[in-house]
Scaffold this motif. Sequence first.
Motif, PDB file in Angstrom:
ATOM      1  N   UNK A   1      21.578 -26.376  -3.298  1.00  0.00           N
ATOM      2  CA  UNK A   1      20.283 -26.355  -2.607  1.00  0.00           C
ATOM      3  C   UNK A   1      20.357 -25.583  -1.295  1.00  0.00           C
ATOM      4  N   UNK A   2      21.419 -25.797  -0.534  1.00  0.00           N
ATOM      5  CA  UNK A   2      21.583 -25.079   0.743  1.00  0.00           C
ATOM      6  C   UNK A   2      21.787 -23.582   0.505  1.00  0.00           C
ATOM      7  N   UNK A   3      22.590 -23.265  -0.494  1.00  0.00           N
ATOM      8  CA  UNK A   3      22.834 -21.855  -0.854  1.00  0.00           C
ATOM      9  C   UNK A   3      21.546 -21.172  -1.305  1.00  0.00           C
ATOM     10  N   UNK A   4      20.754 -21.873  -2.116  1.00  0.00           N
ATOM     11  CA  UNK A   4      19.492 -21.314  -2.582  1.00  0.00           C
ATOM     12  C   UNK A   4      18.587 -20.979  -1.406  1.00  0.00           C
ATOM     13  N   UNK A   5      18.532 -21.854  -0.432  1.00  0.00           N
ATOM     14  CA  UNK A   5      17.706 -21.606   0.749  1.00  0.00           C
ATOM     15  C   UNK A   5      18.226 -20.399   1.521  1.00  0.00           C
ATOM     16  N   UNK A   6      19.529 -20.260   1.631  1.00  0.00           N
ATOM     17  CA  UNK A   6      20.089 -19.085   2.309  1.00  0.00           C
ATOM     18  C   UNK A   6      19.726 -17.801   1.574  1.00  0.00           C
ATOM     19  N   UNK A   7      19.761 -17.848   0.267  1.00  0.00           N
ATOM     20  CA  UNK A   7      19.438 -16.656  -0.532  1.00  0.00           C
ATOM     21  C   UNK A   7      17.988 -16.235  -0.348  1.00  0.00           C
ATOM     22  N   UNK A   8      17.078 -17.168  -0.486  1.00  0.00           N
ATOM     23  CA  UNK A   8      15.656 -16.802  -0.486  1.00  0.00           C
ATOM     24  C   UNK A   8      15.132 -16.482   0.907  1.00  0.00           C
ATOM     25  N   UNK A   9      15.896 -16.820   1.941  1.00  0.00           N
ATOM     26  CA  UNK A   9      15.452 -16.491   3.301  1.00  0.00           C
ATOM     27  C   UNK A   9      16.086 -15.210   3.836  1.00  0.00           C
ATOM     28  N   UNK A  10      16.927 -14.563   3.047  1.00  0.00           N
ATOM     29  CA  UNK A  10      17.406 -13.237   3.442  1.00  0.00           C
ATOM     30  C   UNK A  10      16.207 -12.282   3.384  1.00  0.00           C
ATOM     31  N   UNK A  11      15.921 -11.537   4.442  1.00  0.00           N
ATOM     32  CA  UNK A  11      14.710 -10.701   4.460  1.00  0.00           C
ATOM     33  C   UNK A  11      14.600  -9.741   3.276  1.00  0.00           C
ATOM     34  N   UNK A  12      15.678  -9.052   2.952  1.00  0.00           N
ATOM     35  CA  UNK A  12      15.615  -8.087   1.848  1.00  0.00           C
ATOM     36  C   UNK A  12      15.408  -8.796   0.517  1.00  0.00           C
ATOM     37  N   UNK A  13      16.121  -9.894   0.307  1.00  0.00           N
ATOM     38  CA  UNK A  13      15.955 -10.643  -0.942  1.00  0.00           C
ATOM     39  C   UNK A  13      14.543 -11.211  -1.060  1.00  0.00           C
ATOM     40  N   UNK A  14      14.009 -11.708   0.050  1.00  0.00           N
ATOM     41  CA  UNK A  14      12.649 -12.248   0.041  1.00  0.00           C
ATOM     42  C   UNK A  14      11.636 -11.176  -0.356  1.00  0.00           C
ATOM     43  N   UNK A  15      11.838  -9.953   0.124  1.00  0.00           N
ATOM     44  CA  UNK A  15      10.932  -8.860  -0.263  1.00  0.00           C
ATOM     45  C   UNK A  15      11.018  -8.599  -1.764  1.00  0.00           C
ATOM     46  N   UNK A  16      12.240  -8.565  -2.269  1.00  0.00           N
ATOM     47  CA  UNK A  16      12.432  -8.256  -3.681  1.00  0.00           C
ATOM     48  C   UNK A  16      11.816  -9.278  -4.622  1.00  0.00           C
ATOM     49  N   UNK A  17      11.666 -10.510  -4.168  1.00  0.00           N
ATOM     50  CA  UNK A  17      11.086 -11.561  -5.007  1.00  0.00           C
ATOM     51  C   UNK A  17       9.611 -11.320  -5.295  1.00  0.00           C
ATOM     52  N   UNK A  18       8.969 -10.456  -4.555  1.00  0.00           N
ATOM     53  CA  UNK A  18       7.528 -10.198  -4.715  1.00  0.00           C
ATOM     54  C   UNK A  18       7.238  -8.822  -5.289  1.00  0.00           C
ATOM     55  N   UNK A  19       8.199  -8.242  -5.990  1.00  0.00           N
ATOM     56  CA  UNK A  19       8.068  -6.900  -6.555  1.00  0.00           C
ATOM     57  C   UNK A  19       8.448  -6.960  -8.032  1.00  0.00           C
ATOM     58  N   UNK A  20       7.677  -6.261  -8.888  1.00  0.00           N
ATOM     59  CA  UNK A  20       6.513  -5.413  -8.588  1.00  0.00           C
ATOM     60  C   UNK A  20       5.223  -6.223  -8.463  1.00  0.00           C
ATOM     61  N   UNK A  21       4.273  -5.641  -7.799  1.00  0.00           N
ATOM     62  CA  UNK A  21       2.965  -6.281  -7.610  1.00  0.00           C
ATOM     63  C   UNK A  21       2.042  -5.880  -8.755  1.00  0.00           C
ATOM     64  N   UNK A  22       1.305  -6.853  -9.260  1.00  0.00           N
ATOM     65  CA  UNK A  22       0.356  -6.572 -10.332  1.00  0.00           C
ATOM     66  C   UNK A  22      -0.726  -5.619  -9.844  1.00  0.00           C
ATOM     67  N   UNK A  23      -0.967  -4.513 -10.558  1.00  0.00           N
ATOM     68  CA  UNK A  23      -2.006  -3.573 -10.108  1.00  0.00           C
ATOM     69  C   UNK A  23      -3.394  -4.193 -10.188  1.00  0.00           C
ATOM     70  N   UNK A  24      -4.245  -3.780  -9.275  1.00  0.00           N
ATOM     71  CA  UNK A  24      -5.616  -4.340  -9.253  1.00  0.00           C
ATOM     72  C   UNK A  24      -6.481  -3.634 -10.281  1.00  0.00           C
TER      73      UNK A  24
END
Length: 236
Positions: A213-236
Amino acid sequence: MADLSAFPITKRWPAKNPDIIQLYSLQTPNGVKVSVALEELGLAYEPHYISFAANEQKSPEFESLNPNGRIPAIIDPNGPDGKPIGLFESGAILLYLAEKIGRLIPADAAGRYECIQWVFFQMAGIGPMLGQFGHFYKSAADKVANNSYPVERYRDESKRLLGVLEGRLKGRQWIMGDQYTIADITTFTWVRGADIFYGGREILEYAKFPAVSDWLERCITRPASARGLNIPVKPE
């Protein structure tokens, strides 16, 4: 300008900039592995949204790049010997990108193979088992309403694998110790996915795996990793 005309997928999803990596993906646990790695590596890339709703991953154009009809897939116009290369399978793509740049994987041979074994652990265990758990627990819950066996089988095996991961992470910041690697990327996206896509945090008892759980939080709060979690964006 790179010539990607040998790849039929570019006819349906044209490259605006053919000189950079083309990513064909979706925000699934497997899909975001590659966008996270690309963000962490600081590589220029162009994401293309592949719609599951429209079954685009089964289209002839997509299957020309990945005959298995699964995301993610990439084209790198600057592949080995300077020639374009197309790749599918998230684990293979992560290994390719890490070795291409010389980051996200240990430089020494022993560390490299140790890292790769944990990538394979995810590919062979964490991903398939959490995926099957999610399928029966959420996606196909109505089909197994009178049969608890599928959910229990994949729940218990998923918890066992989380226990293996817990043992590895005790006393470590990352799976490979002090270095964030493709082993973390390929694994955290699935541990996160089992929670946010399937609502599995409680039934899989994440609270019993504090190191995970602690490791998961460290992973998802890395700025670059956090950006990658929201890509690709669905086209409008």
